[in-house]
Design an enzyme around this catalytic site. Structure first.
Site, PDB file in Angstrom:
ATOM      1  N   HIS A   5       0.847  -1.194   0.000  1.00  0.00           N
ATOM      2  CA  HIS A   5       0.000   0.000   0.000  1.00  0.00           C
ATOM      3  C   HIS A   5       0.885   1.246   0.000  1.00  0.00           C
ATOM      4  O   HIS A   5       1.958   1.248   0.604  1.00  0.00           O
ATOM      5  CB  HIS A   5      -0.889   0.019   1.259  1.00  0.00           C
ATOM      6  CG  HIS A   5      -2.063   0.928   1.131  1.00  0.00           C
ATOM      7  ND1 HIS A   5      -1.979   2.279   1.402  1.00  0.00           N
ATOM      8  CD2 HIS A   5      -3.324   0.693   0.729  1.00  0.00           C
ATOM      9  CE1 HIS A   5      -3.169   2.831   1.186  1.00  0.00           C
ATOM     10  NE2 HIS A   5      -4.003   1.885   0.764  1.00  0.00           N
TER      11      HIS A   5
ATOM     12  N   ASP B 124      -8.006  -5.224  -0.115  1.00  0.00           N
ATOM     13  CA  ASP B 124      -8.476  -6.118  -1.189  1.00  0.00           C
ATOM     14  C   ASP B 124      -8.118  -7.582  -0.957  1.00  0.00           C
ATOM     15  O   ASP B 124      -8.587  -8.449  -1.694  1.00  0.00           O
ATOM     16  CB  ASP B 124      -7.878  -5.657  -2.536  1.00  0.00           C
ATOM     17  CG  ASP B 124      -8.436  -4.304  -2.940  1.00  0.00           C
ATOM     18  OD1 ASP B 124      -7.646  -3.414  -3.303  1.00  0.00           O
ATOM     19  OD2 ASP B 124      -9.661  -4.125  -2.837  1.00  0.00           O
TER      20      ASP B 124
HETATM   21  C1  SDX Z   1      -6.164   0.011  -2.976  1.00  0.00           C
HETATM   22  O1  SDX Z   1      -4.338   4.507  -2.047  1.00  0.00           O
HETATM   23  C2  SDX Z   1      -5.286   3.898  -1.437  1.00  0.00           C
HETATM   24  O2  SDX Z   1      -5.715   4.240  -0.353  1.00  0.00           O
HETATM   25  C3  SDX Z   1      -5.852   2.707  -2.180  1.00  0.00           C
HETATM   26  C4  SDX Z   1      -6.898   1.878  -1.447  1.00  0.00           C
HETATM   27  C5  SDX Z   1      -8.182   2.646  -1.213  1.00  0.00           C
HETATM   28  O3  SDX Z   1      -8.895   2.314  -0.259  1.00  0.00           O
HETATM   29  O4  SDX Z   1      -8.498   3.529  -2.039  1.00  0.00           O
HETATM   30  O5  SDX Z   1      -6.378   1.460  -0.202  1.00  0.00           O
HETATM   31  C6  SDX Z   1      -7.296   0.645  -2.245  1.00  0.00           C
HETATM   32  O6  SDX Z   1      -5.923   0.350  -4.093  1.00  0.00           O
HETATM   33  C7  SDX Z   1      -5.302  -0.996  -2.255  1.00  0.00           C
HETATM   34  C8  SDX Z   1      -4.104  -1.504  -3.112  1.00  0.00           C
HETATM   35  C9  SDX Z   1      -4.599  -2.615  -4.042  1.00  0.00           C
HETATM   36  N1  SDX Z   1      -3.527  -2.985  -4.974  1.00  0.00           N
HETATM   37  C10 SDX Z   1      -2.884  -4.180  -4.894  1.00  0.00           C
HETATM   38  O7  SDX Z   1      -3.076  -4.996  -4.001  1.00  0.00           O
HETATM   39  C11 SDX Z   1      -1.895  -4.443  -6.021  1.00  0.00           C
HETATM   40  C12 SDX Z   1      -0.574  -4.997  -5.444  1.00  0.00           C
HETATM   41  N2  SDX Z   1       0.089  -3.909  -4.701  1.00  0.00           N
HETATM   42  C13 SDX Z   1       0.961  -3.073  -5.427  1.00  0.00           C
HETATM   43  O8  SDX Z   1       1.000  -3.067  -6.772  1.00  0.00           O
HETATM   44  C14 SDX Z   1       1.482  -1.842  -4.672  1.00  0.00           C
HETATM   45  O9  SDX Z   1       1.739  -2.239  -3.399  1.00  0.00           O
HETATM   46  C15 SDX Z   1       0.579  -0.626  -4.659  1.00  0.00           C
HETATM   47  C16 SDX Z   1       0.170  -0.233  -6.041  1.00  0.00           C
HETATM   48  C17 SDX Z   1      -0.625  -0.873  -3.831  1.00  0.00           C
HETATM   49  C18 SDX Z   1       1.384   0.499  -4.001  1.00  0.00           C
HETATM   50  O10 SDX Z   1       2.343   0.872  -4.885  1.00  0.00           O
HETATM   51  P1  SDX Z   1       3.516   1.916  -4.482  1.00  0.00           P
HETATM   52  O11 SDX Z   1       3.227   2.611  -3.227  1.00  0.00           O
HETATM   53  O12 SDX Z   1       3.776   2.740  -5.682  1.00  0.00           O
HETATM   54  O13 SDX Z   1       4.703   0.994  -4.148  1.00  0.00           O
HETATM   55  P2  SDX Z   1       5.627   0.326  -5.240  1.00  0.00           P
HETATM   56  O14 SDX Z   1       4.759  -0.267  -6.305  1.00  0.00           O
HETATM   57  O15 SDX Z   1       6.655   1.305  -5.642  1.00  0.00           O
HETATM   58  O16 SDX Z   1       6.283  -0.867  -4.405  1.00  0.00           O
HETATM   59  C19 SDX Z   1       7.344  -0.577  -3.515  1.00  0.00           C
HETATM   60  C20 SDX Z   1       8.204  -1.798  -3.609  1.00  0.00           C
HETATM   61  C21 SDX Z   1       8.562  -2.146  -5.055  1.00  0.00           C
HETATM   62  O17 SDX Z   1       9.805  -2.799  -5.019  1.00  0.00           O
HETATM   63  P3  SDX Z   1      11.126  -1.931  -5.514  1.00  0.00           P
HETATM   64  O18 SDX Z   1      10.743  -1.316  -6.861  1.00  0.00           O
HETATM   65  O19 SDX Z   1      11.320  -0.885  -4.455  1.00  0.00           O
HETATM   66  O20 SDX Z   1      12.207  -2.966  -5.595  1.00  0.00           O
HETATM   67  O21 SDX Z   1       7.471  -2.941  -3.100  1.00  0.00           O
HETATM   68  C22 SDX Z   1       7.302  -3.889  -4.159  1.00  0.00           C
HETATM   69  C23 SDX Z   1       7.558  -3.166  -5.477  1.00  0.00           C
HETATM   70  O22 SDX Z   1       8.075  -4.082  -6.437  1.00  0.00           O
HETATM   71  N3  SDX Z   1       5.921  -4.328  -4.080  1.00  0.00           N
HETATM   72  C24 SDX Z   1       5.519  -5.582  -4.214  1.00  0.00           C
HETATM   73  C25 SDX Z   1       4.127  -5.534  -4.032  1.00  0.00           C
HETATM   74  N4  SDX Z   1       3.741  -4.287  -3.818  1.00  0.00           N
HETATM   75  C26 SDX Z   1       4.852  -3.533  -3.855  1.00  0.00           C
HETATM   76  N5  SDX Z   1       6.183  -6.734  -4.454  1.00  0.00           N
HETATM   77  C27 SDX Z   1       5.421  -7.854  -4.521  1.00  0.00           C
HETATM   78  N6  SDX Z   1       4.072  -7.910  -4.368  1.00  0.00           N
HETATM   79  C28 SDX Z   1       3.402  -6.751  -4.116  1.00  0.00           C
HETATM   80  N7  SDX Z   1       2.093  -6.792  -3.954  1.00  0.00           N
END
Ligand code: SDX
Length: 429
Positions: free
Chosen positions: A306, A363
């Site tokens: 998140h 989720d």
């Molecule tokens: C919602 O914003 C909100 O409040 C949203 C929400 C709401 O109520 O409105 O809470 C609802 O959208 C919840 C999130 C649902 N999405 C997912 O579950 C999809 C999987 N999660 C990700 O794609 C990610 O965690 C996000 C999109 C939720 C957050 O993305 P960020 O903050 O931009 O973080 P990032 O993608 O840059 O990740 C940081 C690091 C990365 O590694 P590095 O590039 O630093 O090496 O963490 C890793 C990512 O690769 N990472 C994951 C991961 N999520 C982040 N690695 C593996 N699995 C994951 N799920």
């Protein structure tokens, strides 16, 4: 706490005011930065940028706190209901009995859609994704109320709020019934909000249908938990579209599309699809944890991570507990829940997830409950949209009356080509 920050650039020092809210983030006010220094800031994805000040929702990502108008989500989930919580978010206080009666009456009595709306459903191909249908039909509502779209007319805004909250369940249920080839039902004004939705979803004209009060209650709590979440992607969308003084139907239609993305609300559908894939693959959880950690593999553990929560998502904790309770009460053994629990346990003890502070988000478990309630998988994100609707409305409305209201128009760093001349076609190779 200093009330200003200082920026030194090209030998000059500039004072920048510090903004503080009730609690939470402290901000450097850069609204005058460009006129004072000629500089802009640069922050793709708004990792460190506040877009507004808001009194609606507060969340503390480190402590896992979520407040709607100051009230903890745990108390609202236990003691309130979705319609009352919607009023709280939109109008800023818990409604008096009279206010609640008025609000509930108007939402109940706007639940039908214009009969012509049904023609829209005939125009879609077979089995369209219900998020595309809901966004299109919500946007089309603006064509039915063209004389009541003035965003600065209180009465126009109020009736639009009632119509959206009342009609989205009907529009959503229609998208499901159409996909089954079943007749599009009429709302039942004798039922509460979630019972009416369940009846439109699952009743047929051929036999009586009784809504299970337990399922209606669980759905009501799920809608409360999804109702708002400060400046997430879809809420930022509703504010930005509304900042052109665009009407609320169109702004919400845009927000529904933003929510659809698998990185945002679409994740609840992706989680179940991921759990099904792992289940079909013999339940090999470790294999998928490994894939999620592999930087060369685009696979992500959907439902994990998140932007703000770097600890437990408080909503996920409540949903996880509800999942166990509802499955037990319904006598359902759901193998996908076993996989989800194993995934969570392994991920939370794995260095990669600990270091990156990746926890289950809202989720991760919601899909398991929706599945137990017989909601079809491609309707999961529609359920998220139904829950988030009062939040979008509240945030849109707050911005329309914000003393600092301005159309949203970010700047950019240009990294394209230098000035060059047009080359006539005959001179191009
Ligand atoms: C919602 O914003 C909100 O409040 C949203 C929400 C709401 O109520 O409105 O809470 C609802 O959208 C919840 C999130 C649902 N999405 C997912 O579950 C999809 C999987 N999660 C990700 O794609 C990610 O965690 C996000 C999109 C939720 C957050 O993305 P960020 O903050 O931009 O973080 P990032 O993608 O840059 O990740 C940081 C690091 C990365 O590694 P590095 O590039 O630093 O090496 O963490 C890793 C990512 O690769 N990472 C994951 C991961 N999520 C982040 N690695 C593996 N699995 C994951 N799920």
């Amino acid at each position: 706490m200093e009330s200003k920050a200082q920026l030194t650039f090209n030998g000059k020092t500039y004072d920048l005011p510090i903004l503080e809210g009730t609690f939470g983030e402290k901000a450097i006010d850069i609204s005058q930065l460009r006129s004072a220094t000629g500089l802009i800031t640069y922050d793709p994805g708004f990792m460190s940028t506040g877009s507004c000040s808001s009194a609606i929702t507060f969340l503390d990502g480190e402590k896992g706190i979520l407040l709607y108008r100051g009230i903890p989500i745990e108390q609202l989930a236990e003691k309130s209901n979705f319609i009352e919580t919607s009023f709280l978010l939109i109008y800023g206080h818990l409604p008096t009995p009279k206010e609640l009666e008025y609000f509930k009456y108007h939402i109940t009595h706007h639940s039908m859609v214009h009969e012509s709306i049904k023609n829209l459903y005939n125009g879609f191909p077979n089995n369209p994704h219900p998020m595309a249908v809901c966004s299109a039909v919500v946007g089309a509502l603006a064509t039915f109320y063209q004389d009541q779209l003035d965003v600065q007319d209180e009465r126009d805004v109020e009736i639009t709020i009632h119509r959206l909250l009342a009609k989205l369940p009907t529009i959503a249920a229609y998208s499901y019934k159409k996909s089954l080839g079943q007749p599009l039902p009429y709302p039942d004004n004798s039922l509460d909000y979630t019972s009416n939705f369940l009846k439109m979803m699952f009743a047929t004209p051929c036999e009586p249908y009784e809504v299970d009060p337990l399922i209606a209650k669980v759905l009501d709590v799920l809608l409360i938990l999804h109702a708002d979440h400060e400046q997430n992607c879809s809420t930022s969308t509703v504010r930005l579209v509304g900042s052109s003084r665009c009407n609320l139907y169109a702004s919400v239609s845009a927000a529904i599309y933003a929510l659809w993305g698998p990185l945002h609300g679409g994740a609840n559908q992706s989680v179940i699809e991921m759990l099904e894939t792992i289940h079909q693959d013999g339940g090999d959880v470790q294999k998928y944890i490994k894939k999620a950690k592999d930087g060369d593999d685009s696979f992500r553990l959907m439902g994990f991570g998140h932007r703000v929560y770097k600890n437990f998502d408080p909503r996920s904790k409540i949903i996880k507990k509800m999942t166990h309770e509802i499955l037990e009460k319904l006598g359902i053994h759901e193998p996908l829940l076993d996989i989800a629990l194993e995934l969570e346990e392994i991920a939370l003890s794995d260095e990669y997830f600990i270091e990156k502070k990746l926890y289950p988000n809202v989720d991760f478990y919601s899909g398991v409950i929706y599945k137990a309630l017989n909601i079809p998988v491609n309707m999961f994100t529609v359920m998220f949209a139904m829950g988030r609707l009062p939040g979008w409305i509240a945030q849109w409305k707050e911005y329309q009356t914000d003393p600092q209201f301005k159309i949203g128009r970010p700047r950019q760093i240009y990294n394209g080509l230098d000035t060059r001349d047009y080359v006539p076609l005959e001179n191009r190779k």
